[in-house]
Design an enzyme around this catalytic site. Sequence first.
Site, PDB file in Angstrom:
ATOM      1  N   SER A  45      24.993  40.781 -47.132  1.00 49.92           N
ATOM      2  CA  SER A  45      25.923  41.912 -47.097  1.00 49.92           C
ATOM      3  C   SER A  45      27.331  41.350 -47.185  1.00 49.92           C
ATOM      4  O   SER A  45      27.536  40.141 -47.128  1.00 49.92           O
ATOM      5  CB  SER A  45      25.767  42.678 -45.789  1.00 49.92           C
ATOM      6  OG  SER A  45      24.486  43.262 -45.728  1.00 49.92           O
TER       7      SER A  45
ATOM      8  N   ASP B  40      25.204  42.294 -51.601  1.00 51.57           N
ATOM      9  CA  ASP B  40      24.646  43.622 -51.364  1.00 51.57           C
ATOM     10  C   ASP B  40      25.741  44.642 -51.019  1.00 51.57           C
ATOM     11  O   ASP B  40      26.620  44.346 -50.203  1.00 51.57           O
ATOM     12  CB  ASP B  40      23.640  43.508 -50.194  1.00 51.57           C
ATOM     13  CG  ASP B  40      22.586  44.594 -50.231  1.00 51.57           C
ATOM     14  OD1 ASP B  40      22.350  45.153 -51.321  1.00 51.57           O
ATOM     15  OD2 ASP B  40      21.983  44.872 -49.171  1.00 51.57           O
TER      16      ASP B  40
ATOM     17  N   GLY C 161      18.102  51.151 -42.281  1.00 50.60           N
ATOM     18  CA  GLY C 161      17.809  51.224 -40.851  1.00 50.60           C
ATOM     19  C   GLY C 161      16.330  51.492 -40.638  1.00 50.60           C
ATOM     20  O   GLY C 161      15.489  51.035 -41.403  1.00 50.60           O
TER      21      GLY C 161
ATOM     22  N   GLY D 184      13.811  49.317 -47.693  1.00 48.23           N
ATOM     23  CA  GLY D 184      12.385  48.966 -47.732  1.00 48.23           C
ATOM     24  C   GLY D 184      11.738  48.931 -46.356  1.00 48.23           C
ATOM     25  O   GLY D 184      10.563  49.286 -46.208  1.00 48.23           O
ATOM     26  N   THR D 185      12.510  48.550 -45.327  1.00 43.18           N
ATOM     27  CA  THR D 185      11.942  48.399 -43.982  1.00 43.18           C
ATOM     28  C   THR D 185      11.271  49.694 -43.528  1.00 43.18           C
ATOM     29  O   THR D 185      11.910  50.744 -43.506  1.00 43.18           O
ATOM     30  CB  THR D 185      13.041  48.032 -42.966  1.00 43.18           C
ATOM     31  OG1 THR D 185      13.633  46.801 -43.374  1.00 43.18           O
ATOM     32  CG2 THR D 185      12.461  47.885 -41.554  1.00 43.18           C
TER      33      THR D 185
HETATM   34 ZN   LIG Z   1      20.868  49.045 -49.492  1.00 39.44          ZN
END
Ligand SMILES: [Zn+2]
Length: 291
Positions: free
Chosen positions: A50, A82, A182, A217-218
């Site tokens: 990030s 990102d 998140g 994706g989490t």
């Molecule tokens: Zn993202």
Amino acid sequence: MSIVNARDILLEASKGKYAVGAFNVIDLIQLEGVVDAAVDRKSPVIIQTSVKPSKFLGADVPVSIYRTIAASAPVPICLHLDHCTEVAYCKKCADAGYTNIMIDASKQPFDGNISQTREVAQYSHKVGRISVEGELGTVGGVEDQIKVAEDEAQLANPNQAVEYVEATGVDIFAPAIGTAHGVYKTKNPRIDFERLGEINRRLNGKGVKTPLVVHGGTGLPEDYIKRLIEMGVAKFNVSTELKRTRIDATYEYIAANRDEYEPGQVDVAVRDATRKAVVHWIQMLGSSGKA
Ligand SMILES: [Zn+2]
């Protein structure tokens, strides 16, 4: 061939009906865990930072670590910036040696998103073999400094998606389809599969040109992931899971070894836990053996 941009590995993935994981790291230990997993499973991989950790270390530092490790790794590895909302910092990271840049101007009006994305794409393509990712619509949840309430998340419009990709020259494209950053609050998040399918048909119906990306994706159920890959998604971003893995592995190691003062052992625990989490993702995405 180990230092690659995202476009090259994602075109292969789209054609082969598998996806490549893009894993957020903040330091060398997590980066080693991700690379260990990719080498172990003979998989291409994308490392991403990030903006906050990139600025904390200084853009040159993650690039130096990446280039040193990737140069001798037997699998293709990309370093991706990102969700960067600042055109100037995107350019700085392109100059520093990131191989994929994500300009996130998705909160701008449509025209502003196009002009900022195009500026970063043109600059990055001039600097070298750097691919660029753009986003249309907004992903719910929290990513680094960007906060979007889930109820105000707007999904990508298929007509605009085509216009956006053509006008900006982005190499890979992240349409908002209902995924969130998140942790998902429900077991079955509402993902607009039809929208994704329509966007993929319009962009890639006559052969893959612009691989698609899914953020958040989490926590996505495995059958959703498989269906999204089948429908054309080539890159999944995984951030929250590795944050949790890092904190949990650290806490568990220290709790079990409270009298030991060997910080290197905490690092080993974090690296190994990261490798395990990433191996699981690689298996879900079907990229094992594709390097
Ligand atoms: Zn993202």
